[in-house]
Design a protein around this motif. Structure first.
Motif, PDB file in Angstrom:
ATOM      1  N   UNK A   1       4.176  23.162  18.184  1.00 53.55           N
ATOM      2  CA  UNK A   1       4.479  24.533  17.744  1.00 53.55           C
ATOM      3  C   UNK A   1       5.349  24.573  16.493  1.00 53.55           C
ATOM      4  N   UNK A   2       5.944  23.437  16.118  1.00 51.07           N
ATOM      5  CA  UNK A   2       6.772  23.377  14.916  1.00 51.07           C
ATOM      6  C   UNK A   2       5.882  23.194  13.691  1.00 51.07           C
ATOM      7  N   UNK A   3       6.286  23.768  12.570  1.00 50.18           N
ATOM      8  CA  UNK A   3       5.477  23.638  11.364  1.00 50.18           C
ATOM      9  C   UNK A   3       5.499  22.225  10.791  1.00 50.18           C
ATOM     10  N   UNK A   4       6.573  21.456  11.019  1.00 50.98           N
ATOM     11  CA  UNK A   4       6.694  20.103  10.480  1.00 50.98           C
ATOM     12  C   UNK A   4       7.361  19.202  11.520  1.00 50.98           C
ATOM     13  N   UNK A   5       6.628  18.834  12.591  1.00 56.93           N
ATOM     14  CA  UNK A   5       7.273  18.051  13.653  1.00 56.93           C
ATOM     15  C   UNK A   5       7.831  16.718  13.181  1.00 56.93           C
ATOM     16  N   UNK A   6       7.105  16.004  12.316  1.00 58.13           N
ATOM     17  CA  UNK A   6       7.606  14.719  11.828  1.00 58.13           C
ATOM     18  C   UNK A   6       8.894  14.918  11.044  1.00 58.13           C
ATOM     19  N   UNK A   7       8.951  15.940  10.215  1.00 57.79           N
ATOM     20  CA  UNK A   7      10.154  16.225   9.433  1.00 57.79           C
ATOM     21  C   UNK A   7      11.346  16.568  10.308  1.00 57.79           C
ATOM     22  N   UNK A   8      11.123  17.428  11.309  1.00 59.07           N
ATOM     23  CA  UNK A   8      12.216  17.813  12.206  1.00 59.07           C
ATOM     24  C   UNK A   8      12.748  16.627  12.998  1.00 59.07           C
TER      25      UNK A   8
ATOM     26  N   UNK B   1       1.011  14.298  13.215  1.00 62.89           N
ATOM     27  CA  UNK B   1       2.057  13.431  12.683  1.00 62.89           C
ATOM     28  C   UNK B   1       1.451  12.342  11.795  1.00 62.89           C
ATOM     29  N   UNK B   2       0.314  11.787  12.184  1.00 62.38           N
ATOM     30  CA  UNK B   2      -0.333  10.751  11.378  1.00 62.38           C
ATOM     31  C   UNK B   2      -0.742  11.290  10.010  1.00 62.38           C
ATOM     32  N   UNK B   3      -1.318  12.484   9.992  1.00 59.99           N
ATOM     33  CA  UNK B   3      -1.725  13.085   8.714  1.00 59.99           C
ATOM     34  C   UNK B   3      -0.504  13.332   7.830  1.00 59.99           C
ATOM     35  N   UNK B   4       0.571  13.843   8.423  1.00 59.60           N
ATOM     36  CA  UNK B   4       1.789  14.105   7.660  1.00 59.60           C
ATOM     37  C   UNK B   4       2.410  12.798   7.173  1.00 59.60           C
TER      38      UNK B   4
END
Length: 198
Positions: A61-68, A11-14
Motif C-alpha cells: 500500500x506504500x508508494x515506495x516500499x523499498x525506499x521506506x 521491490x525488484x523493479x524499484x
C-alpha cells in the motif's frame, strides 16, 4: 492475491531502477550512496524470508516500499546508529582471545567497562540478572540475589563474591550481555569431582 510475490515484484523493479541510477552516477555520488546501496540490496535479497503476508500487504500500500524500508533500516541500524556496545564487545573479545590470558577479566572489570548495560550471568552461585541500576549498586558493594534455576528459590550473593569472579565468555544479544563466570582459578572439573557452590 499473493502479497509477498507482488511485493517482491514491486521491490525488484524499484531495485533494478535504482541500480541503473547508481551505476550512472559519478564515483563521489556512488561513495555517498554506499550505505543506501548496501541496505537496499540486503532488503531486496531478504524481504521474502523476513516478513509475513500481512506485512507484505501493508508494504504494497506504500508508494515506495523499498525506499521506506531502506530509510528506516538505515536510521535504526546504519551509520547514524551508535554501535558503541557492539564495538566494545568486539574489542573485549579480541583482548580476551589475543591479550594477556594470565589475568582474565573479572565481573567487576566487565561491569565497569560496560556501563549502562543489562546483564544476565550464569555463575557458580546460580543465575544473576542485573539491570543498569542493579549493576551500579553491585559495584558500590551491595549484594544481590541469584537463583539456581528453580522457581521460587533464591540465594543472597555478596558483591565481592560476584565481582571477583572471572568472565569465561560474554555475548550480547537483544541489548543484554550474557556472561558465563567462574571463581578465580577454578578449573573445569571431571564429572566425579565435587564443585563448590556459594
Amino acid at each position: 492475491m499473493d502479497y509477498k510475490k507482488e511485493l517482491k515484484k514491486k521491490i525488484s523493479a524499484d531495485y533494478e531502477r535504482r541500480v541503473k541510477q547508481w551505476m550512472a552516477s559519478d564515483p563521489a555520488e556512488l561513495m555517498d550512496a554506499a550505505e543506501e546501496i548496501a541496505a537496499a540490496r540486503m532488503i531486496h535479497d531478504n524481504i521474502d524470508d523476513a516478513i509475513t503476508d500481512e506485512d507484505a500487504r501493508f508494504l504494497l500500500d506504500l508508494d515506495d516500499p523499498l525506499g521506506y524500508v531502506t530509510d528506516r533500516w538505515i536510521s535504526e541500524n546504519g551509520a547514524d546508529t551508535s554501535h558503541k556496545e557492539e564495538l566494545l564487545h568486539c574489542v573485549w573479545t579480541l583482548q580476551q582471545e589475543l591479550g594477556d590470558t594470565s589475568a582474565p577479566a573479572t565481573v567487576r572489570d566487565f561491569l565497569i567497562d560496560h556501563k549502562s548495560g543489562v546483564f544476565s550471568l550464569m555463575t557458580p552461585c546460580g543465575f544473576v540478572s542485573l539491570t543498569e541500576a542493579q549493576a551500579e549498586s553491585l559495584l558500590k558493594g551491595h549484594g544481590t540475589s541469584s537463583h539456581p534455576g528453580v522457581s521460587g528459590v533464591s540465594m543472597d550473593v555478596s558483591a565481592e563474591e560476584l565481582l571477583s569472579q572471572t568472565v569465561k565468555s560474554a555475548n550480547r544479544q537483544n541489548g543484554v550481555w550474557y556472561l558465563l563466570t567462574e571463581f578465580p582459578g577454578q578449573e573445569q572439573c571431571a564429572p566425579e569431582m565435587e564443585v563448590n557452590m556459594c
